[in-house]
Scaffold this motif. Structure first.
Motif, PDB file in Angstrom:
ATOM      1  N   TYR A   1       0.892  -1.162   0.000  1.00 28.94           N
ATOM      2  CA  TYR A   1       0.000   0.000   0.000  1.00 28.94           C
ATOM      3  C   TYR A   1       0.927   1.207   0.000  1.00 28.94           C
ATOM      4  CZ  TYR A   1      -4.185   2.773   1.256  1.00 28.94           C
ATOM      5  OH  TYR A   1      -5.226   3.666   1.275  1.00 28.94           O
TER       6      TYR A   1
ATOM      7  N   ASP B   1      -4.247   8.393   6.191  1.00 29.83           N
ATOM      8  CA  ASP B   1      -5.474   7.705   6.600  1.00 29.83           C
ATOM      9  C   ASP B   1      -6.608   8.707   6.801  1.00 29.83           C
ATOM     10  OD1 ASP B   1      -4.277   5.299   6.396  1.00 29.83           O
ATOM     11  OD2 ASP B   1      -4.316   4.808   8.527  1.00 29.83           O
TER      12      ASP B   1
ATOM     13  N   HIS C   1       2.257   7.517   5.361  1.00 27.67           N
ATOM     14  CA  HIS C   1       2.772   6.175   5.673  1.00 27.67           C
ATOM     15  C   HIS C   1       2.325   5.191   4.598  1.00 27.67           C
ATOM     16  CE1 HIS C   1      -1.329   6.146   7.086  1.00 27.67           C
ATOM     17  NE2 HIS C   1      -1.308   4.852   6.828  1.00 27.67           N
TER      18      HIS C   1
ATOM     19  N   HIS D   1       0.393   7.032   1.769  1.00 25.59           N
ATOM     20  CA  HIS D   1      -0.952   7.644   1.786  1.00 25.59           C
ATOM     21  C   HIS D   1      -1.213   8.241   3.165  1.00 25.59           C
ATOM     22  CE1 HIS D   1      -1.497   3.649   3.540  1.00 25.59           C
ATOM     23  NE2 HIS D   1      -2.510   4.182   4.210  1.00 25.59           N
TER      24      HIS D   1
END
Ligand code: PD2
Ligand code: ZN
Length: 275
Positions: free
Chosen positions: A175, A180, A250, A178
């Motif tokens: 992932y 959250d 993260h 980005h």
């Protein structure tokens, strides 16, 4: 006319601000008395005097101490960063609880999505190559026990939590970096902010040991957390005034060997009404 807390509550807040209590502990006590957290936060903002130390982030739980006790469990703090608030904790879930979450999830995995920044709709993208599933809050006794424990660990009301999300990454699965939180300026964020407000914190619990790779990485603070069964990384990104912290960028690094399973709990500013 906007609602306001009673003068008794406002007096109580002022006393606790003067005693040096954190915003999070004040909000937690008020919420415990059945009052809307948004009202509590608004009152704190107006009652803080000029010159008082700036508003803290949400949870004082991770700022000091070696352990966090919940009703049924002791969690050990193994690492912390204060700005942004990031902590690594051991023993959030037992090995048996991790195995049970994997067993219950394996049969209902679907390709993970992200929120489209423009439309707000859920979309599959290459940057997030995991599969996942959700458990509704308090879906059954087992999930309810974990929801309650997590709420105690992160010191935030369980009803403000989104349902537990389980993710599985196979080799190469990742992932990319980005946030959250829902970026406040993205039009696609609005429908999501309307239900429970902004996300304020994340707890990622590792459900298995990964043979190689799969770290959770925070490139802006040069931090990398290796998955370990039952352990978790916690981070906060929204303070009591609703400001979000881009330093919490993260990602989940690619799995190089084995597979990776995690359980993610996102907490909101106020009660969350479900997906
Ligand atoms: O896979 C991870 O380690 C990870 C870390 C942080 C996943 C997410 N966030 C996420 O799904 O948002
Ligand atoms: Zn994330």
């Amino acid at each position: 006319m906007t609602q306001q807390l009673s003068s008794e509550w406002r007096g109580w807040i002022s006393e606790n601000i003067a005693r040096g209590c954190t915003d999070s502990s004040i909000v937690a006590s008020i919420v415990h008395a059945g009052i809307d957290p948004a009202l509590a936060r608004a009152a704190i903002v107006t009652l803080r005097l000029p010159g008082h130390p700036p508003l803290d982030n949400l949870s004082s739980q991770f700022h000091t101490g070696n352990s966090i006790w919940t009703q049924d469990h002791q969690v050990q703090v193994v690492m912390r960063v204060s700005k942004p608030c990031v902590a690594v904790v051991n023993n959030v879930l037992t090995p048996e609880e991790c195995d049970e979450l994997i067993r219950l999830s394996r049969i209902k995995l679907k390709r993970s999505t992200i929120v489209d920044p423009l439309s707000g709709e859920y979309r599959v993208i290459e940057d997030r190559s995991s599969s996942g599933t959700f458990f509704a809050l308090n879906e059954n006794d087992f999930i309810s026990r974990l929801d309650r424990r997590i709420s105690e660990v992160v010191n935030w009301p369980a009803e403000n939590g989104e349902g537990l999300q389980i993710l599985n990454y196979q080799i190469g699965g990742e992932y990319k970096a980005h946030f959250d939180y829902f970026p406040p300026d993205d039009p696609g964020s609005q429908p999501h902010l309307n239900n429970g407000g902004q996300r304020v914190s994340t707890l990622v619990v590792y459900l298995n040991d990964v043979d190689d790779g799969g770290e959770t990485v925070f490139p802006r603070i040069n931090l990398s957390v290796c998955p370990r069964k039952g352990s978790a990384v916690y981070f906060e990104y929204c303070n009591a005034t609703g400001e979000v912290d881009p330093m919490t960028l993260h990602g989940g690094a690619p799995v190089r060997a084995g597979e990776k399973w995690i359980a993610t709990k996102w907490m909101r500013q106020s009660r969350y009404g479900g997906n």
